[in-house]
Scaffold this active site. Structure first.
Site, PDB file in Angstrom:
ATOM      1  N   VAL B  45      -7.388   9.237  12.507  1.00  0.00           N
ATOM      2  CA  VAL B  45      -7.912   8.045  13.180  1.00  0.00           C
ATOM      3  C   VAL B  45      -6.848   7.403  14.065  1.00  0.00           C
ATOM      4  CG1 VAL B  45      -9.674   7.527  11.455  1.00  0.00           C
ATOM      5  CG2 VAL B  45      -7.369   6.575  11.166  1.00  0.00           C
ATOM      6  N   ASP B  46      -5.581   7.688  13.794  1.00  0.00           N
ATOM      7  CA  ASP B  46      -4.514   7.070  14.584  1.00  0.00           C
ATOM      8  C   ASP B  46      -4.476   7.574  16.023  1.00  0.00           C
ATOM      9  OD1 ASP B  46      -3.676   5.513  12.486  1.00  0.00           O
ATOM     10  OD2 ASP B  46      -2.214   6.976  11.760  1.00  0.00           O
TER      11      ASP B  46
END
Lengths: 322, 322
Positions: B45-46
Site C-alpha cells: 500500500v505504500d
C-alpha cells in the site's frame, strides 16, 4: 420567526437532544397559541432513542464497524506470528454500546475477530480484560477488539480521560483506543495497533445498509404524512414485527415519551462475562445491517449531493415593524 | 529446506524489504549452486517500489482514503458553524506520502475536503500550517485535512513522536493526528475531531479499486509465467502506456534494481506551498482508484476466503539424515 415566515410545519431530525428540542418548540408554540405542527424524526448513529426499534443511521454505522473489524482482523491474523498481536478499533457511543456491539456481528465463530467488545454499560475491569486478551492471543495467535469510546472505569470516569496528557500538558488527546493499547503493551508486552474511526464511521455512506436506507426514507415520508394529518409533537418510529424474516412497519410515539430517555444496551444483550454480545443481541442487530445500497461513483469516488443551502430573505423585523 | 522439499520456485510478494529478501535468496541460491527461480511480486500500500508504475494494494487504499475524507468532509461541513471546525485524518506512509496524496483526489474544487495534505516529504512548518488552517476555516467554514503518519519536523523527527506521553510515561501513544489536533486547539482554539484509520485503510477490500484488483491478479499471473520461462531474480512490473484512457502492460525489472530503492513523491507532485497535490499528481493517481469491485456479501457483511494454511510434513532432518 415562524409567524413572520408563515411556517406551519416544523420537522427536526436527530437524536435525544433534537427530540427534546422538537418537544420544547411544540410546547412553547402551544403556550403562545401559535398553530404549528412539530414532528421529530429519529436519526442517530448512537441508536439510543426509546420506543423505536432502531434509529436511522445506526444500521449503516453498524455495518461499517462490523465490516471494518472483520477486515482488520484478517490483516492482523496474517502477520500475528511475527508482528502485531493486538488490534483495537475504537467505536463511537459516549453513553450506549450499540455501535461497539455491532462489531460483534463480525465474529461467526469464537476464533473470528473481534474476540473482545468493551461497552460503556460494563465498568472496565483491567485484570479480567488483560486475562481475556492473553487467552485470545494464546488460543488464536492474536486478539482483535472493538472498544466503545464511552468505556468507563469502576468509578465512572471515562477511560479515555484517565490521565493521558499530550505534549502541551492537555488532559486527553482523545481516544480510548491508544489508552487500552498502552495498557496491553505495558502489562502483556504485545505489539499493538489501534484505529479510531471517528467521523469516518458515521459518514461512510459507501457501505450503507440497505435496510437502514429504506427505513430512513420511510420515516422521512411518514413524518410528512403524519404532519399533513395534523399530528403534533410526535415522532414516527420503526416497529419490529418479526426477526426472521425481518418485518417492520412505521409507528408513532409522543415526543413527551421520547425526550430525555436514553436507551442503553439491555444487560441480556451482553454476554455474562461482559466482553461480547449474546444471541439475543445478534438477533436484534443482524437485520439492521442487511443489504447493500451503493452510492453512484464517478472517477473512482462516490458522488454525493451538495445542498445549496440558500438562505431565504429576512422578514422578522419587517413583519413586526421593529 | 528448499532441497529437502524439492522446491524449485520461490515467489514472494511484498514491499521493499520483501523484494530485498527475494533478491538475497536468489543470490544465496546461486552461490550455493542450488537451482531455484526467485520471483518478487510487488504488493505494498505504500506504493514506494521503484520502476513499476504503482504497487498492487495502493490503488485500493488510495480509494479508501479519498472516499473517507470526502465523506467525513461532508459531515464536518454540515455542523461546522456550531461544532467541529477542524478534522484530521491520519493516513499510512512512514516514509512516502503516496497514500496521503490520494486523499487530495477528493477535492474537486478548492472548497472541498481535504483543504490540506501533509506529506513526509515536506518538513512540517507549524506557522505556515496554522495560517493555512485559519484561512480555510475563515473561507470555507471548516478545514478537513489528511496527514501522513510519517510527517516530520524540520529536524527530521517524526511529529508523532514529538514529546507525546501516555499515562504510563511512554513516549508516543502513536498517532500524528492527535498531536496536530492538539496544536490546532492550542494555537487557534478550534473544536476538532481526528481519525486514525490504521489497518482499516489497507484491509478495506469492501471499497477496493477495480483497476487495482485487475493489476494485482495480472502481476500474480505474470510472476508464474515468468518463472515457468526460467526468469530468475526478477519482479513483474506495471508499465503505464497512457493516462487518458489509462493503458498499461506488464513489464519486468531485475530485483537487483528494485531492492533497497524507495520511491518517494516527486517534488512536482506536491503543490508549491507544500500543502496539496498538483495536476500532474492527480493525472498519475486518478486511474489507480477507478472502478468498483465489491466482494460478495452475506448477512450484510463481506465474505472473505479463509486459508487453511495446513503445514506440510517436516522433511529437513530426514532428508539430510540429521
Amino acid at each position: 420567526m415562524f409567524e413572520a415566515h408563515n411556517i406551519g410545519y416544523f420537522f427536526y431530525n436527530g437524536g435525544g437532544d433534537s427530540q427534546d428540542t422538537s418537544h420544547k418548540v411544540s410546547q412553547i408554540a402551544r403556550r403562545l397559541g401559535y398553530p404549528i405542527v412539530c414532528i421529530g424524526i429519529p436519526k442517530t448513529v448512537d441508536n439510543d432513542l426509546p420506543i423505536t426499534d432502531n434509529c436511522p443511521g445506526f444500521g449503516s454505522v453498524a455495518k461499517y464497524i462490523a465490516t471494518s473489524i472483520r477486515e482488520a482482523g484478517f490483516d492482523v491474523a496474517s502477520m500475528a506470528k511475527t508482528s502485531t498481536k493486538v488490534f483495537i478499533l475504537e467505536a463511537m457511543g459516549r453513553h450506549a454500546g450499540w455501535i461497539a456491539a455491532a462489531g460483534g456481528l463480525a465474529a461467526e465463530t469464537p476464533s473470528d475477530a473481534p474476540h473482545i467488545v468493551l461497552f460503556p454499560e460494563i465498568p472496565f475491569d483491567e485484570e479480567r480484560f488483560l486475562a481475556k486478551v492473553d487467552a485470545a492471543v494464546k488460543r488464536y495467535g492474536y486478539c482483535a477488539m472493538v472498544v466503545s469510546e464511552g468505556l468507563r472505569n469502576a468509578d465512572g470516569k471515562f477511560v479515555a480521560e484517565a490521565g493521558t496528557r499530550d505534549a502541551f500538558g492537555h488532559a486527553q488527546l482523545g481516544g480510548v483506543a491508544p489508552v487500552i493499547a498502552a495498557l496491553v503493551k505495558d502489562k502483556l508486552g504485545h505489539k499493538y495497533h489501534w484505529a479510531v474511526a471517528d467521523y469516518l464511521q458515521r459518514s461512510a455512506r459507501h457501505i450503507a445498509s440497505k435496510t437502514d436506507v429504506e427505513q430512513a426514507y420511510a420515516l422521512g415520508k411518514a413524518a410528512v404524512q403524519f404532519a399533513l394529518k395534523g399530528h403534533d409533537a410526535i415522532m414516527p418510529t420503526i416497529v419490529r414485527l418479526s426477526n426472521k424474516p425481518y418485518k417492520w412497519k412505521v409507528g408513532m410515539a409522543d415526543l413527551a415519551d421520547v425526550a430525555n430517555v436514553e436507551k442503553k444496551m439491555p444487560r441480556d444483550f451482553i454476554s455474562a462475562d461482559g466482553f461480547g454480545i449474546t444471541r439475543k443481541c445478534r438477533t436484534y442487530l443482524e437485520p439492521l445491517i442487511k443489504g447493500e445500497d451503493y452510492p453512484p461513483f464517478k472517477n473512482g469516488l462516490p458522488q454525493y449531493v451538495k445542498l445549496k443551502n440558500t438562505p431565504v430573505k429576512k422578514k422578522l423585523r419587517k413583519h413586526f415593524n421593529i
